[in-house]
Motif scaffolding. Sequence first.
Motif, short mmCIF file in Angstrom:
data_model
loop_
_atom_site.label_atom_id
_atom_site.label_comp_id
_atom_site.label_asym_id
_atom_site.label_seq_id
_atom_site.Cartn_x
_atom_site.Cartn_y
_atom_site.Cartn_z
N GLN A 1 25.14 -48.09 51.92
CA GLN A 1 25.00 -47.81 53.45
C GLN A 1 25.28 -46.44 53.91
OE1 GLN A 1 24.27 -50.60 55.43
NE2 GLN A 1 23.60 -51.22 53.17
N LYS A 2 25.69 -45.51 52.95
CA LYS A 2 26.05 -44.19 53.36
C LYS A 2 25.83 -43.13 52.38
CE LYS A 2 30.38 -42.66 54.08
NZ LYS A 2 31.74 -42.25 54.67
N ALA B 1 17.26 -34.99 56.77
CA ALA B 1 16.47 -35.32 57.78
C ALA B 1 15.21 -36.29 57.14
CB ALA B 1 15.64 -34.22 58.32
N ARG B 2 15.13 -35.76 55.96
CA ARG B 2 13.82 -36.54 55.07
C ARG B 2 14.48 -37.94 54.82
NH1 ARG B 2 10.35 -33.70 50.87
NH2 ARG B 2 9.29 -35.33 51.07
N LEU B 3 15.72 -37.75 54.37
CA LEU B 3 16.51 -39.26 53.76
C LEU B 3 16.45 -40.06 54.95
CD1 LEU B 3 19.01 -37.64 51.33
CD2 LEU B 3 17.66 -39.55 50.83
N ARG B 4 16.99 -39.51 56.08
CA ARG B 4 16.94 -40.35 57.14
C ARG B 4 15.48 -41.14 57.96
NH1 ARG B 4 20.38 -35.88 59.70
NH2 ARG B 4 22.61 -36.64 59.18
N GLU B 5 14.66 -40.52 57.34
CA GLU B 5 13.25 -40.88 57.91
C GLU B 5 12.72 -41.67 56.64
OE1 GLU B 5 8.71 -39.23 58.48
OE2 GLU B 5 10.28 -37.74 57.84
N HIS B 6 13.39 -41.64 55.48
CA HIS B 6 12.71 -42.49 54.36
C HIS B 6 13.64 -43.73 54.40
CE1 HIS B 6 10.51 -43.41 50.74
NE2 HIS B 6 11.84 -43.46 49.96
N CYS B 7 15.07 -43.49 54.70
CA CYS B 7 15.94 -44.82 54.58
C CYS B 7 16.66 -44.81 55.97
CB CYS B 7 16.99 -44.42 53.36
SG CYS B 7 16.25 -44.00 52.01
N PRO B 8 16.12 -45.25 56.97
CA PRO B 8 16.59 -45.33 58.34
C PRO B 8 17.70 -46.08 58.43
CG PRO B 8 14.45 -46.60 58.19
CD PRO B 8 14.68 -45.80 57.15
N GLN C 1 33.95 -36.18 41.13
CA GLN C 1 35.26 -36.82 41.77
C GLN C 1 34.67 -37.95 42.52
OE1 GLN C 1 37.53 -33.78 43.30
NE2 GLN C 1 38.58 -33.32 41.47
N GLY C 2 33.59 -38.09 43.20
CA GLY C 2 33.12 -39.18 43.84
C GLY C 2 33.35 -38.84 45.57
N ASP C 3 33.63 -37.49 45.68
CA ASP C 3 33.79 -37.22 47.14
C ASP C 3 32.37 -37.18 47.85
OD1 ASP C 3 36.64 -37.18 46.86
OD2 ASP C 3 36.65 -35.26 46.28
N ILE C 4 31.44 -36.46 47.23
CA ILE C 4 30.24 -36.52 47.78
C ILE C 4 29.11 -37.12 46.94
CG2 ILE C 4 30.56 -34.07 49.11
CD1 ILE C 4 29.11 -32.90 46.82
N ASP C 5 27.96 -37.59 47.36
CA ASP C 5 27.25 -38.39 46.43
C ASP C 5 25.91 -37.40 45.94
OD1 ASP C 5 27.89 -41.08 46.79
OD2 ASP C 5 27.62 -40.54 49.11
N LEU C 6 25.78 -36.20 46.62
CA LEU C 6 24.72 -35.24 46.17
C LEU C 6 25.06 -34.05 46.60
CD1 LEU C 6 21.64 -35.44 48.08
CD2 LEU C 6 23.05 -37.32 48.38
N ALA D 1 17.61 -43.48 42.98
CA ALA D 1 16.41 -44.18 43.36
C ALA D 1 16.10 -43.89 44.73
CB ALA D 1 16.81 -45.68 43.27
N MET D 2 16.75 -43.27 45.62
CA MET D 2 16.91 -42.97 46.96
C MET D 2 16.33 -41.66 46.96
SD MET D 2 20.28 -44.94 48.59
CE MET D 2 20.14 -44.26 50.09
N LEU D 3 16.63 -40.87 46.03
CA LEU D 3 16.14 -39.39 45.97
C LEU D 3 14.76 -39.37 45.25
CD1 LEU D 3 19.82 -37.69 45.13
CD2 LEU D 3 18.64 -37.89 47.16
N ALA D 4 14.48 -40.25 44.64
CA ALA D 4 13.10 -39.92 43.69
C ALA D 4 12.08 -39.39 44.70
CB ALA D 4 12.89 -41.15 43.19
#
Length: 309
Positions: A3-4, A24-31, A71-76, A213-216
């Motif tokens: 979700q985030k 911006a590209r992620l928001r467009e691809h995964c609104p 550490q899991g604080d950020i995803d990418l 998968a979301m970044l591919a």
Amino acid sequence: MKQKLVIGTRGSKLALWQANHVAARLREHCPEVTIELKHMVTTGDKILDVPLAKIGGKGLFTKELEVSMLQGDIDLAVHSLKDMPTELPSGLILAAVTERVDPGDALISPAYKTLANLPRNARVGTSSLRRKAQLLNARPDLTIVDLRGNLDTRLKKLTTEKLDAILLAVAGLKRLGWDQQITEILPHTVCLPAVGQGALAIEARENDKETLAMLAFLNHEATRQATLAERAFLAEVEGGCQIPIGVYGQFEAKNELTLNAVIMSPDGKEAVRDRIGGNPVEAASLGHTLAVRMLDKGGREILAKLFAD
């Protein structure tokens, strides 16, 4: 699906542009997914009065982001690919490499416009050993001045340091809309680019399958293959140290990847140049083969002198 997603980024104008571009590209691809940015300060951002080659070079702009990711604080994290070490920390991978923008080096010289027009002993600013060596190879009379700081800081130093010219990456200038300041893009016959120059790297945890998968969709396969060859060349030649090399992979035909490279002494007086071409599915092997060939042709002697100093 998550979700985030939290994107880690440095706080410079260029780093923020890059992170916001990917967001911006992620928001467009995964609104349906909330995308957040987390600003961080890296070692490379803190130390601005010492040449990069003397404090470690690659990795200075990525380490803190990578620790935060593990550490899991950020995803990418979004990086300029040219800032990425060839070996990543265990547990992290390059999830995507974006389509390359112009990989060239830009000369900015309001008074003289081109490298050929610079007067003898002109003062030229750059923080890159690669650029310094190739500039001196073309123009041994030049005086090279170390130039550190963010892109806007370096542009200001053109005036404040009374420089005749500075060298910056074309891609960064274009991304920030500052390309009108470019007075010449140096041809590759004069200055080959850094490994990965012009491409963005998206780094993520290897076991985070949902994020991967979301970044591919961000991956540009031709750029990934070309830069894979470049990074394989660097890994074989460099071994983690800062040295003056330029290398550029490109597709001259649909199914042939060519790699042009140079290994130079810091003063530009010694140079080994070569090129290789082959099947892009063997990108890493092409980079490795070219590196070994160039080391055997004199590159190893150049590097031995450099490390002896």
